[in-house]
Scaffold this motif. Structure first.
Motif, PDB file in Angstrom:
ATOM      1  N   LYS A  24       3.655  43.015 -51.915  1.00 26.45           N
ATOM      2  CA  LYS A  24       2.483  43.827 -51.320  1.00 26.45           C
ATOM      3  C   LYS A  24       1.645  44.343 -52.302  1.00 26.45           C
ATOM      4  O   LYS A  24       1.897  45.028 -53.013  1.00 26.45           O
ATOM      5  N   ASN A  84      -3.238  49.440 -46.381  1.00 31.14           N
ATOM      6  CA  ASN A  84      -3.148  48.235 -45.948  1.00 31.14           C
ATOM      7  C   ASN A  84      -4.323  47.568 -45.359  1.00 31.14           C
ATOM      8  O   ASN A  84      -5.015  48.640 -44.851  1.00 31.14           O
ATOM      9  N   ARG A 118       7.870  43.265 -53.365  1.00 24.21           N
ATOM     10  CA  ARG A 118       7.890  42.179 -52.180  1.00 24.21           C
ATOM     11  C   ARG A 118       6.529  41.458 -52.121  1.00 24.21           C
ATOM     12  O   ARG A 118       6.035  41.023 -51.000  1.00 24.21           O
ATOM     13  N   LYS A 129       4.054  43.955 -42.161  1.00 23.66           N
ATOM     14  CA  LYS A 129       3.540  44.138 -43.509  1.00 23.66           C
ATOM     15  C   LYS A 129       3.763  45.603 -43.812  1.00 23.66           C
ATOM     16  O   LYS A 129       3.804  45.749 -45.062  1.00 23.66           O
ATOM     17  N   SER A 183      -6.315  44.661 -42.914  1.00 22.75           N
ATOM     18  CA  SER A 183      -6.242  43.290 -42.229  1.00 22.75           C
ATOM     19  C   SER A 183      -7.665  42.816 -41.681  1.00 22.75           C
ATOM     20  O   SER A 183      -8.513  43.904 -41.426  1.00 22.75           O
ATOM     21  N   GLY A 224       6.916  45.029 -45.782  1.00 23.20           N
ATOM     22  CA  GLY A 224       6.714  44.048 -46.860  1.00 23.20           C
ATOM     23  C   GLY A 224       7.523  42.939 -46.807  1.00 23.20           C
ATOM     24  O   GLY A 224       7.842  42.061 -47.826  1.00 23.20           O
ATOM     25  N   GLU A 255       4.655  54.029 -46.850  1.00 23.99           N
ATOM     26  CA  GLU A 255       4.632  52.801 -46.804  1.00 23.99           C
ATOM     27  C   GLU A 255       3.892  52.419 -45.145  1.00 23.99           C
ATOM     28  O   GLU A 255       4.561  53.220 -44.260  1.00 23.99           O
ATOM     29  N   GLY A 288       1.596  49.499 -42.543  1.00 27.29           N
ATOM     30  CA  GLY A 288       1.042  47.978 -42.120  1.00 27.29           C
ATOM     31  C   GLY A 288      -0.100  48.175 -41.043  1.00 27.29           C
ATOM     32  O   GLY A 288       0.096  49.054 -40.119  1.00 27.29           O
ATOM     33  N   GLY A 308       6.742  39.866 -44.388  1.00 27.13           N
ATOM     34  CA  GLY A 308       5.729  39.006 -43.690  1.00 27.13           C
ATOM     35  C   GLY A 308       6.528  38.707 -42.495  1.00 27.13           C
ATOM     36  O   GLY A 308       7.613  39.295 -41.963  1.00 27.13           O
TER      37      GLY A 308
END
Length: 219
Positions: A94, A108, A92, A163, A110, A166, A124, A126, A168
């Motif tokens: 990511k 991840n 996806r 996130k 940011s 995956g 996984e 985010g 958005g």
């Protein structure tokens, strides 16, 4: 519990380890089979980036530095030089590690203004960080009567979950996520989120989300 320390540069401004069973489940922790949850812990780093300057690659300097910090963190986790860390575009779209070892390592990142938040764990995940500044989030489905800080917190929670999944911030995921800690079902999977308590002097809000294995499906 969260173990964190304020450090001076070039070390992180803040670093923490979140234990999933204790820190991601809130009041529901006692009713959950911890053996069914992954990962055991998530490592978090908050860095302050240098002031803007010249970038030979043409990319924004803070973006360059954020990527450099990410590779340093991943290199420390993989016990290899930062230059040896190979990133690819995974499922996806990511970002992912080309070779993350066994068990696999997920990450991840940011960035907001001069701050970058990095999370690394065994499933996984985010993260999202937002600087506290006057802003209007149009058509975000969060409600027009909210306190600006609460709007921002709900935004970071939703973006962290998006996130982690995956997907958005699409129309398919527009839940307001009103609580500072909780979980939400999406695509047959349970995703847990929580607010992060970063140093107040930074004037940022942030949230973390992780994939949660549902106890009913364990064993």
């Amino acid at each position: 519990m969260i173990a964190a320390a304020l450090l001076t540069r070039p070390a992180p401004l803040w670093r923490a380890r979140l234990l999933l069973a204790e820190d991601m489940l809130g009041d529901t922790a006692a009713a959950v089979d911890h053996s069914c949850l992954t990962p055991d812990a998530v490592e978090l780093w908050l860095f302050a980036l240098d002031e803007p300057g010249f970038s030979a690659t043409g990319r924004p300097p803070r973006q360059e530095e954020a990527q450099r910090r990410l590779r340093e963190v991943l290199g420390s986790m993989l016990n290899c030089p930062a230059e040896a860390v190979e990133l690819i575009i995974g499922a996806r779209g990511k970002p992912a590690l080309r070779a993350s070892g066994t068990p696999p390592l997920f990450f991840n990142m940011s960035r907001s203004d001069r701050f970058v938040l990095i999370a690394v764990g065994g499933c996984e995940l985010g993260v999202d960080i937002e600087r506290v500044v006057p802003r209007v989030l149009h058509r975000d489905g969060l409600g027009d009567d909210l306190d600006p800080i609460e709007r921002l917190r709900r935004w970071t929670r939703r973006e962290a979950v998006a996130k982690a999944i995956g997907i958005g911030l699409t129309a398919r995921f527009r839940l307001p996520l009103r609580q500072p800690i909780g979980s939400v079902q999406y695509g047959g999977t349970l995703w847990a989120w929580r607010d992060l308590a970063l140093p107040p002097a930074c004037r940022v809000v942030a949230a973390l989300a992780v994939r949660q294995v549902e106890p009913a499906r364990c064993g």
